[in-house]
Design a protein around this motif. Structure first.
Motif, PDB file in Angstrom:
ATOM      1  N   UNK A  73       0.848  -1.199   0.000  1.00 53.24           N
ATOM      2  CA  UNK A  73       0.000   0.000   0.000  1.00 53.24           C
ATOM      3  C   UNK A  73       0.880   1.245   0.000  1.00 53.24           C
ATOM      4  N   UNK A  74       0.532   2.195  -0.838  1.00 49.12           N
ATOM      5  CA  UNK A  74       1.255   3.465  -0.881  1.00 49.12           C
ATOM      6  C   UNK A  74       2.474   3.443  -1.789  1.00 49.12           C
ATOM      7  N   UNK A  75       2.814   2.277  -2.339  1.00 46.51           N
ATOM      8  CA  UNK A  75       3.971   2.189  -3.252  1.00 46.51           C
ATOM      9  C   UNK A  75       3.455   2.067  -4.664  1.00 46.51           C
ATOM     10  N   UNK A  76       3.996   2.871  -5.570  1.00 43.39           N
ATOM     11  CA  UNK A  76       3.523   2.835  -6.960  1.00 43.39           C
ATOM     12  C   UNK A  76       4.651   2.445  -7.877  1.00 43.39           C
TER      13      UNK A  76
END
Ligand SMILES: Cc1cc2nc3c(=O)[nH]c(=O)nc-3n(C[C@H](O)[C@H](O)[C@H](O)COP(=O)(O)O)c2cc1C
Length: 167
Positions: free
Chosen positions: A164-167
């Motif tokens: 989550x939160x990593x792209x």
């Protein structure tokens, strides 16, 4: 200073990679293919991928002069295909599992993914050539688990880790 080849290959064997079979067809209609774990995404815009091919490989001339090639990303249960397309002096296509896919290039219907490429560039990479392909058509089967190669053995990917939160 430079590392010796044993130390280098030992370190690089720790790097997990995909297992792919690259295929092409020459102007005489002959089929060519090799197992390659050096496949990688290169660019999004334009959509480019790369795979490295040993200059001494029997498939080198066919691939470096090809207009198009197809990358088959193997699924977990396809390690036998990987072994066959790495074997020297055999007809790698005689098992009949390669069927015409994108642009009529030989491919695996039940691959984890396929990336059909036009040849964008052939670059020098030491004892390998770097085939840079422009993705012209793709296929992805979200149900199939891709095969992984690491420590000179085939492996399965580890279970999903939340990012989550990593792209
Ligand atoms: C898991 C695996 C990954 C491989 N990755 C590559 C690769 O990225 N590039 C390459 O040139 N050869 C790679 N090889 C070796 C080729 O598949 C093939 O064995 C080699 O080109 C010799 O084939 P030849 O008889 O056509 O000369 C790999 C082999 C295996 C088993």
């Amino acid at each position: 200073m430079s590392v010796d080849s044993t130390a280098f290959t030992q370190a690089m064997s720790r790097v997990p990679g995909p297992v792919t079979v690259a295929t092409t067809v020459d102007p005489a209609g002959e089929h060519w293919g090799f197992t390659g774990s050096s496949f990688s995404s290169l660019s999004l815009n334009p959509p480019l991928v790369l795979i490295c091919l040993d200059k001494k490989a029997s498939t080198h001339e066919a691939f470096t002069t090809a207009d198009r090639f197809l990358i088959n990303v193997l699924a977990l249960e396809q390690s036998d295909v990987a072994m066959r397309f790495a074997r020297s002096g055999v007809d790698r296509f005689n098992a009949g599992d390669m069927v015409p896919c994108e642009f009529g290039l030989p491919g695996l219907k039940d691959a984890a993914a396929r990336v059909a490429c036009s040849m964008h560039a052939v670059l020098d990479g030491g004892d390998h050539s770097i085939l840079v392909g422009r993705a012209e058509a793709t296929y992805a089967d979200g149900e199939r688990v891709p095969l992984v190669y690491r420590d000179r053995a085939f492996a399965r990917p580890v279970a999903d880790v939340q990012m989550a939160g990593v792209h």
